[in-house]
Design a protein around this motif. Sequence first.
Motif, PDB file in Angstrom:
ATOM      1  N   SER A 107       0.798  -1.229   0.000  1.00  0.00           N
ATOM      2  CA  SER A 107       0.000   0.000   0.000  1.00  0.00           C
ATOM      3  C   SER A 107       0.830   1.277   0.000  1.00  0.00           C
ATOM      4  CB  SER A 107      -0.952   0.001   1.203  1.00  0.00           C
ATOM      5  OG  SER A 107      -0.215  -0.114   2.413  1.00  0.00           O
ATOM      6  N   SER A 108       2.057   1.249   0.580  1.00  0.00           N
ATOM      7  CA  SER A 108       2.882   2.461   0.631  1.00  0.00           C
ATOM      8  C   SER A 108       4.327   2.113   0.962  1.00  0.00           C
ATOM      9  CB  SER A 108       2.341   3.429   1.684  1.00  0.00           C
ATOM     10  OG  SER A 108       2.511   2.891   2.990  1.00  0.00           O
ATOM     11  N   HIS A 109       5.232   3.068   0.689  1.00  0.00           N
ATOM     12  CA  HIS A 109       6.649   2.863   1.025  1.00  0.00           C
ATOM     13  C   HIS A 109       6.826   2.753   2.541  1.00  0.00           C
ATOM     14  CE1 HIS A 109       8.550   3.203  -2.893  1.00  0.00           C
ATOM     15  NE2 HIS A 109       7.750   4.218  -3.187  1.00  0.00           N
ATOM     16  N   GLN A 110       5.965   3.466   3.269  1.00  0.00           N
ATOM     17  CA  GLN A 110       6.054   3.416   4.731  1.00  0.00           C
ATOM     18  C   GLN A 110       5.715   2.019   5.242  1.00  0.00           C
ATOM     19  OE1 GLN A 110       3.543   6.257   6.721  1.00  0.00           O
ATOM     20  NE2 GLN A 110       4.460   5.882   8.729  1.00  0.00           N
ATOM     21  N   ASN A 111       4.653   1.440   4.680  1.00  0.00           N
ATOM     22  CA  ASN A 111       4.282   0.078   5.073  1.00  0.00           C
ATOM     23  C   ASN A 111       5.336  -0.943   4.644  1.00  0.00           C
ATOM     24  OD1 ASN A 111       1.950   0.870   6.316  1.00  0.00           O
ATOM     25  ND2 ASN A 111       0.593   0.326   4.626  1.00  0.00           N
ATOM     26  N   LEU A 112       5.965  -0.686   3.494  1.00  0.00           N
ATOM     27  CA  LEU A 112       7.019  -1.573   3.029  1.00  0.00           C
ATOM     28  C   LEU A 112       8.199  -1.540   4.003  1.00  0.00           C
ATOM     29  CD1 LEU A 112       8.358  -3.446   0.985  1.00  0.00           C
ATOM     30  CD2 LEU A 112       9.001  -1.436  -0.365  1.00  0.00           C
ATOM     31  N   SER A 151      12.221   1.589  -5.870  1.00  0.00           N
ATOM     32  CA  SER A 151      12.562   1.440  -4.455  1.00  0.00           C
ATOM     33  C   SER A 151      13.709   2.382  -4.092  1.00  0.00           C
ATOM     34  CB  SER A 151      12.981  -0.003  -4.149  1.00  0.00           C
ATOM     35  OG  SER A 151      11.918  -0.895  -4.373  1.00  0.00           O
ATOM     36  N   SER A 152      13.603   2.965  -2.914  1.00  0.00           N
ATOM     37  CA  SER A 152      14.696   3.825  -2.460  1.00  0.00           C
ATOM     38  C   SER A 152      15.925   2.976  -2.156  1.00  0.00           C
ATOM     39  CB  SER A 152      14.273   4.593  -1.206  1.00  0.00           C
ATOM     40  OG  SER A 152      14.112   3.706  -0.118  1.00  0.00           O
TER      41      SER A 152
END
Length: 406
Positions: A107-112, A151-152
């Motif tokens: 759902s988001s980079h934060q959740n990842l 991806s960062s």
Amino acid sequence: MDEEIEIPPFFICPISLEIMKDPVIVSTGITYDRDSIEKWLFSAKKNSCPVTKQDITDADLTPNHTLRRLIQSWCTLNASHGVERIPTPRPPISKSEIEKLLKDSASSHQNLAKCLKRLRHIVSENASNKRCLEAAGVPEFLATVVSNKDSSMILTDEALSLLYHLDTSETGLKNLLNSKKGNDIVNSLMKIMQRGIYESRAYATLLLKNILEVADPMQIMTLKPAVFTEVVQILDDRISHKATKSALHILVNVCPWGRNRHKAVEAGVISMIIELLMDENFSSDRRGPEMAMVVLDLLCQCAEGRAEFLNHGAAIAVVCKKILRVSQTASDRAVRVLFSVGRFCATPALLNEMLQLGVVAKLCLVLQVSCGSKTKEKAKELLKLHARAWKESPCLTRNMILAYPS
């Protein structure tokens, strides 16, 4: 705990010989402590029961709750003697819990980021969790994160570290390589080897070694020249001992196939290997020089490799020096290298150089000491081949010179 306390024998793990904290039953019916049997099965990669010697057909470990409760009760009864009660172990993570974790991460980079953090905690707990993560498709998930251009760098590096520490099985690595993302993960590892931070470059090298170990010949033969270029760069940068050994291991595995010898020579592998062998720190560990000699032997089996070898001014001296000074494996390969160049590239100048650098003396010494029969055969054959050219050497017997005229 008092030494006078007698511990019931069925409380003792057959592997660790200590009281079991988390007894589990394997498919042969024998109970072990979870930590001990997991190390036996997954870290040591053995598939037989330590007690019965029968094959363990199912890696699932069944908790022996009855025995655990008996052990806990016994500990409580003997608390006055200094026996500490064994805590109830946490149940292993479930496959469904992992699958939900992976699904929520999309759902988001934060959740990842939260997902990767949670996965790291799960991986660090025990080997059983690692197998459960693999069964739930975590290696493929992590490979996707590593290969994702969006991806960062922080997330990529975290996923890469996790993928390495997951200790994916051979079957899991094959599935990863043969999936649609197979080429993506190899290419991504190459890019990280090129531009990542030192730690990530090391992990990428270690993972590439593991993946190529399970690759089929066709996949190895079609490796891009860039793979060899990046491996040489890893060797040149000396990131870590493990990364250096993994890079050498890659070369040992892939050079025998197809045109990989030529790709390796063009990438500058031979010069890099010679420079490594000249480094005293590298040569202090036996395994490194052994693999380096194997690579040199493989590359000197082609004309381009022999030419590149002889272009390096220190090559013959370095290889000669390693004979009888590292191990039998290193000596065998070093003699084979000298045999290759001595047989196919023999010129008066080269033969004189070999004589002056002590090659003849070292080959004669090989015939006198205890080493492999094949090593002696190669040394003897090379001495016979150029007996006339080396007749000035005091090490060469007159009978050998007369028996093999040029």
